[in-house]
Design a protein around this motif. Sequence first.
Motif, short mmCIF file in Angstrom:
data_model
loop_
_atom_site.label_atom_id
_atom_site.label_comp_id
_atom_site.label_asym_id
_atom_site.label_seq_id
_atom_site.Cartn_x
_atom_site.Cartn_y
_atom_site.Cartn_z
N LEU A 151 -0.23 6.76 2.99
CA LEU A 151 -1.05 5.81 2.44
C LEU A 151 -2.42 6.03 3.19
O LEU A 151 -2.73 6.95 3.93
N ASP A 165 -5.93 1.63 4.27
CA ASP A 165 -4.84 0.72 4.04
C ASP A 165 -4.32 0.26 5.29
O ASP A 165 -3.18 -0.72 5.37
N ALA A 182 0.79 -1.09 0.09
CA ALA A 182 -0.04 -0.06 0.01
C ALA A 182 1.14 1.35 0.00
O ALA A 182 2.04 1.09 0.43
N GLY A 183 0.29 2.39 -0.48
CA GLY A 183 0.76 3.59 -0.30
C GLY A 183 1.87 4.10 -1.45
O GLY A 183 2.40 3.36 -2.07
#
Length: 253
Positions: free
Chosen positions: A143, A147, A129-130
């Motif tokens: 993020l 998430d 993520a992110g």
Amino acid sequence: MATTQLTASSISTRSLSSFEGFRTSAIQFPRKHAAIGIHTQRSFPSLVVKAATVVAPKHTTVKPLGDRVLVKIKDAEEKTQGGILLPSTAQSKPQGGEVVSVGEGKSIGKNKVEISVKAGAQVVYSKYAGTEVEFNGTKHLILKDDDIIGILETDEVKDLKPLNDRVLIKVADAEEKTAGGLLLTEATKEKPSIGTVIAVGPGSVDEEGNRKPLSITSGNTVLYSKYAGNDFKGKDGSNYIALRASDVMAILS
């Protein structure tokens, strides 16, 4: 993740040392144009740019907007539990860190939904993520609040406090024998998709901005989607998985 493109005209021999340690095979130059900043043709080791955005030194803070969160990434483990040093290529990607700052939240309908974590919280997030950013010499991650899997203030995975619609499950042990009594190797053991719920999040937010409690509770034995969620290994060797409640298919009794 943010990416950066390099052209042959943007690299000089004086800057090549800054690429030390990058992985290979991401950038290739035609042999006819291999001379960059020098008068003779030569080939360079293939280079790759880190998938991170480097913030200029004059910027010392990053303020996330909306429902985004800025997390300082925890360093990767450099040793195995047995004390063996790991090379950088074998170190697992960190999935945790400390919340540095949070956005103002998001609006759903007429209601404002605040970020589910506060600055200083130790959190675990989805593995890919992110967007990674680096400033003040430290790696950070920007993020979405959604998430973030949960808050983990200790080194014990079982203490994870899931957020939103996440559920923490202790995975049932894999079968070590077939029905005919043959021993199974680790590679051939069927991945379990049954486990016991350890903790549940407060629920997702509906269209009116209200929390909707989950129908799953701690102690339930559940059947979940086989390849869903994020896997974790507890200090006692037990396997855990954190996944969304929608990935739980049934409650077993």
